[in-house]
Design an enzyme around this catalytic site. Structure first.
Site, PDB file in Angstrom:
ATOM      1  N   ASP A 448       7.087 -12.943  22.807  1.00 60.94           N
ATOM      2  CA  ASP A 448       8.162 -13.523  23.615  1.00 60.94           C
ATOM      3  C   ASP A 448       8.635 -12.682  24.790  1.00 60.94           C
ATOM      4  O   ASP A 448       9.726 -12.921  25.305  1.00 60.94           O
ATOM      5  CB  ASP A 448       9.379 -13.830  22.734  1.00 60.94           C
ATOM      6  CG  ASP A 448       9.097 -14.797  21.609  1.00 60.94           C
ATOM      7  OD1 ASP A 448       7.995 -15.377  21.588  1.00 60.94           O
ATOM      8  OD2 ASP A 448       9.971 -14.962  20.736  1.00 60.94           O
ATOM      9  N   GLU A 525       6.535 -22.186  21.710  1.00 62.92           N
ATOM     10  CA  GLU A 525       7.593 -23.133  21.392  1.00 62.92           C
ATOM     11  C   GLU A 525       8.329 -23.500  22.682  1.00 62.92           C
ATOM     12  O   GLU A 525       8.183 -24.606  23.192  1.00 62.92           O
ATOM     13  CB  GLU A 525       8.538 -22.492  20.383  1.00 62.92           C
ATOM     14  CG  GLU A 525       9.695 -23.341  19.923  1.00 62.92           C
ATOM     15  CD  GLU A 525      10.581 -22.557  18.970  1.00 62.92           C
ATOM     16  OE1 GLU A 525      10.732 -22.993  17.820  1.00 62.92           O
ATOM     17  OE2 GLU A 525      11.106 -21.490  19.378  1.00 62.92           O
ATOM     18  N   GLU A 529      11.446 -21.716  28.637  1.00 66.75           N
ATOM     19  CA  GLU A 529      11.796 -20.319  28.894  1.00 66.75           C
ATOM     20  C   GLU A 529      10.638 -19.595  29.568  1.00 66.75           C
ATOM     21  O   GLU A 529      10.843 -18.611  30.286  1.00 66.75           O
ATOM     22  CB  GLU A 529      12.214 -19.637  27.589  1.00 66.75           C
ATOM     23  CG  GLU A 529      13.586 -20.095  27.128  1.00 66.75           C
ATOM     24  CD  GLU A 529      14.035 -19.468  25.816  1.00 66.75           C
ATOM     25  OE1 GLU A 529      15.165 -18.931  25.775  1.00 66.75           O
ATOM     26  OE2 GLU A 529      13.269 -19.509  24.831  1.00 66.75           O
TER      27      GLU A 529
END
Length: 922
Positions: A448, A525, A529
């Site tokens: 991430d 996911e 973002e």
């Protein structure tokens, strides 16, 4: 409190040359590394961890000596080759290259071609799971591990050695071939079941395994031996062999031509000019015998929808829908650039007093950062505040604006300075920058980084807009660029960080897991973002004058926007298997997609996680308003009603398609909801009232400045742009409109020098509205109407017009825009009739002499039996196309719409900007 470490390192001149300056890659000792006015550490804070196995044991990259010391591309489709997440698996987990799937084992490379989806997890996930058809290796190979030996933009070379035998294979996205080079043993292919041989040409063997057709290629002069499930061939003193998965058995000859032209590398190049993003994808090859250097490669849906390059008739099945094969080492795509703004512009429907009150709620809060301490939640808080800076300025709240900027600077500088409770630390082994306190595996799994750092880059871009000196390299700009180098490095030669760590240029989107250690492959996911980082790059590059970084952001955002539309939202309804039963996915995996999130099965979060944060970088979502409407409808069905927890996110999402409906929900519920953690009532109010006033974003029109956008309400188009530069400039839009924007300002208007957002749109351009009576016109201002599409009378007219509605524009002049294709969006309503399919054909008579030079017939659109307008677009591409486009000189453009199937009539909307034909001309 930690104290700063001593020691200073010299900046690497080579890195400065690429515009992303930073310290040397391999500090000799523990040190605080200066980066302009900021710094980071080259050792982790005490008590923290870097990459580990799943049991917490420290792990180092699994590389060959040839690759040792190079920045490892974690967060890729094949990263488990290099990042050993499980102590008992030194090879790899399943890797999804598409169309082939792979898994490394002691005996070599397991290869599969999954073609039948399974729906699992109570109907929440579809997957084309890896299933071994065969293993490619060398006779007797029994390697203790598999290591990454080399890689390029979308290919990788795994390596096996057991001391006697050595094997290297090259695999990649879109490659129907596996290329092998080995020594110490004969070529070996072991099948999962006894194969059926459909062709035996000595050194070329055609086999069918599990219903899938493969061709095996050994050097000329050798011969394959088949013994049950074991197939071997001596290499005759050579070191190469290959295999290919075939679309059909009769494709063997076409694939044999390229079997010895080995792919050795892959590279993407991009540009963004005039509102169009172009990307070229190129494979390098080396012939092992003969002189052939061409190849075959399979394009994903998001690529073949946007290429004008010829494709073969060969196709493959994949979790991303049909892949189409090109016979060439290269292909090019062209797309309309995705729009980005620092914030939505000021609009008359926003009440300054009310907005001022909502702003005060944020800046006067006891802790504007809501207790955030780790990289992710701090980032969310930074994003929340950054969104409000331009909003405060719009209503003259300069004190609030400056206070918000001060909050952003203060928290960014804390993180951008080593030695405090929060800092960034560089890992010399893994070539990565990790923020501590870390979260969600950003440290132990390298997950991430692009999500977390997107907020820091976005917030820094907003600060740079108002204080350019803060963003200069001697100040805090170097630290911002160092985060960019970790998450989205544009350099392939940077010794400190890998190229585009999270973004997969061929797959068209990012991956979130650092190690890719799942049976379903890698995953992502929150695609939104990921695009938040891309939008941040656009704004940072624009604010600091770094046009290369700005254009990188535009390329990433535009590319991922189409991937999101196709693979998360199934915008054309051509990707998700019919048995899946959902209109959206919360997560995309290498093997498929899932209606889920990592932490909850609540529909609001499943639908909202690919929307947040909502910013001026979210406008690209409005390109597919039909998909937004299906998405919101499904959320409310699954939720048993309207959103409760994330209503602001979902209202803002809905406003990108239906602003009035979204604002009505706000009006009824604004007093009784709690904002999502990255949102505020100030921003949500400003967003909803602005779009309610200006209309939804209109992605069919682009500006030649990356920070520009268009909004349409009824027949009125509003043009908006932000000019980060120090002098005024004129922005030209693809429909011919022009807008002059003062220096360091946002402007809106409807034409050259215009400032009135209520005026009519331009009367010339490439966008034609439909008029009842059969006209196509660039004029606006008509009354909405509807024409009736005649019934197909129960017959099949797929591809052949049957009693069509015909709309024409004559005397059209225009210069063909290379790489741009015809587009349309047509509002159709079948009422409650079932089984209807509307079809469109566009034809061009380039000189108006009565001879049609180009005809494009599009796949028909199956309407649902629910009253209300649905949007039919060109998204699936032409069903057939004949002739060639050229410049229009007093030409004629014709649109025909008819029913391909069905027994009832339907309506086609006319007189509005929602039913338009957009021709590829300037």
């Amino acid at each position: 409190m930690r104290t700063p470490r001593s020691g200073v390192l010299t900046l690497a001149a080579a890195l400065a040359a690429v515009g992303l300056t930073g310290p040397a890659a391999s500090p000799a000792a523990a040190a605080t590394v200066p980066a302009g006015a900021g710094s980071y550490s080259d050792t982790r804070p005490p008590g923290t961890s870097g990459p580990t196995t799943n049991t917490g044991a420290p792990v180092t990259p699994k590389l060959t000596p040839a690759a040792a010391g190079k920045p490892v591309p974690t967060n890729d489709w094949w990263s488990s080759l290099a990042f050993q997440r499980y102590g008992d698996n030194p090879y790899s987990t399943p890797m999804y290259g598409h169309p082939l799937t792979y898994q490394a084992t002691a005996a070599g490379l397991d290869v599969g071609y999954p073609t039948t989806p399974a729906v699992v997890g109570d109907g929440r996930q579809y997957e084309f799971a890896h299933k071994r058809d065969l293993t490619l290796g060398l006779t007797g190979l029994n390697a203790p591990d598999t290591r990454a030996d080399a890689w390029s933009d979308w290919t990788v070379t795994p390596y096996w050695s057991d001391g006697t035998r050595t094997l290297r294979t090259t695999i990649g996205h879109g490659l129907p071939f596996v290329y092998a080079k080995g020594s110490g043993g004969s070529a070996s292919v072991t099948t999962a079941a006894p194969p059926t041989v459909f062709a035996d040409q000595g050194n070329v063997l055609g086999i069918t395994v599990n219903g899938h057709h493969y061709a095996l290629f050994a050097p000329t002069g050798t011969d394959w031996t088949v013994s049950g499930s074991s197939l071997t061939a001596g290499l005759g003193g050579k070191d190469y062999f290959s295999l290919a998965v075939l679309p059909s058995t009769d494709a063997l000859a076409a694939f044999r031509k390229y079997a010895y032209s080995f792919v050795t590398g892959s590279q993407a190049a991009w540009s963004s000019t005039g509102g169009t993003v172009r990307a070229t994808y190129t494979l390098t090859t080396q012939p092992q015998e003969g002189t052939e250097t061409g190849t075959l490669q399979a394009l994903y849906r998001h690529q073949w929808l946007h290429t004008a390059d010829p494709l073969t008739a060969y196709t493959y099945v994949s979790p991303r829908g049909t892949m189409k094969v090109r016979e060439s080492r290269t292909f090019t795509t062209a797309q309309r650039a995705a729009a980005v703004l620092p914030a939505l512009p000021r609009a008359s429907g926003t009440d300054p007093a009310r907005l001022r009150g909502h702003l005060a709620e944020v800046v006067n809060a006891p802790d504007p950062f809501s207790g955030a301490t780790d990289t992710y939640w701090t980032g969310k808080a930074l994003g929340r505040l950054a969104q409000l800076v331009p909003v405060a300025e719009q209503i003259g709240e300069t004190a609030t604006r400056d206070r918000l900027v001060g909050l952003l600077k203060g928290r960014l500088q804390e993180w951008f300075t080593a030695g405090g409770p929060s800092e960034f630390s560089y890992d010399r082994t893994w070539k990565t920058l990790t923020g501590y306190p870390a979260s969600y595996g950003s440290d132990t799994e390298l997950n991430d980084h692009h999500f977390h750092y997107s907020y820091y880059v976005y917030a820094a871009a907003i600060v740079a807009q108002y204080d350019p000196s803060w963003a200069a390299d001697p100040a805090w700009g170097t630290m911002v660029k160092t985060l960019v180098r970790d998450a989205a490095n544009p350099s392939r030669t940077d010794a400190a960080f890998p190229f585009l760590r999270g973004f997969d240029v061929y797959a068209g989107h990012s991956w979130a897991s650092g190690h890719q250690g799942f049976a379903a492959g890698n995953n992502q996911e929150s695609s939104s973002e990921s695009t938040n980082l891309s939008a941040g790059l656009v704004l940072w590059g624009a604010a600091t004058g770094d046009t290369a970084l700005r254009d990188l952001g535009t390329f990433l955002l535009t590319t991922e926007s189409e991937a999101i539309a196709q693979y998360w939202f199934d915008a054309d309804q051509q990707v998700f298997p019919a048995s899946f039963g959902h209109d959206t996915a919360g997560m995309v995996w290498g093997s498929g997609a899932a209606y889920s999130t990592w932490w909850t099965a609540n529909p609001e979060e499943i639908h909202g996680i690919n929307v947040l944060p909502v910013t001026g970088g979210s406008l690209h979502l409005a390109a597919r308003k039909d998909a937004i409407r299906r998405n919101i409808a499904e959320m409310e069905r699954e939720n048993g009603g309207q959103a409760v927890e994330w209503r602001d996110i979902l209202w803002e999402f809905q406003s990108l398609a239906d602003p009035a409906a979204a604002k009505a929900k706000w009006d009824a519920q604004y007093a009784g909801y709690t904002p999502e953690q990255g949102e505020s009532k100030a921003h949500t109010y400003h967003w909803l009232t602005t779009l309610d006033t200006l209309g939804a974003p209109d992605a069919a029109v682009t500006g030649d400045l990356p920070t520009s956008a268009v909004f349409t309400k009824g027949t009125v188009r509003t043009y908006a742009a932000h000019n980060h530069g120090s002098t005024a400039r004129t922005v030209t839009f693809s429909d011919g409109a022009k807008l002059t924007v003062p220096a360091r300002s946002t402007a809106t208007g409807t034409g050259t020098g215009g400032t009135d957002p209520g005026g009519p749109g331009p009367s010339t351009g490439d966008t034609f509205q439909l008029r009842t009576g059969g006209a196509l016109t660039t004029a606006t201002g008509a009354q909405a109407g509807a024409d009736t599409i005649a019934s197909a009378d129960g017959a099949n007219h797929d591809g052949t017009p049957h009693r069509p509605l015909v709309y024409e524009a004559k005397g059209v002049n225009g210069t063909l825009r290379p790489g741009v294709a015809t587009a349309f969006r047509l509002q159709v309503d079948a009422g409650t009739a079932v089984g209807l399919g509307q079809q469109a054909r566009v034809s061009y008579d380039l000189t108006g002499d009565g001879t049609v030079d180009r005809t494009e017939t599009y796949h028909y659109f199956a309407t649902d039996p629910v009253a209300g307008w649905e949007e039919y677009t060109q998204g699936r591409g032409p069903k057939t196309a004949t002739g060639t486009l050229g410049d229009l000189r007093n030409g004629t453009v014709r649109l025909e719409v008819w029913h391909a199937i069905g027994t009832s009539t339907a309506r086609l909307q006319t007189g509005t900007d929602r039913s338009v034909l957009v021709i590829p001309y300037a």
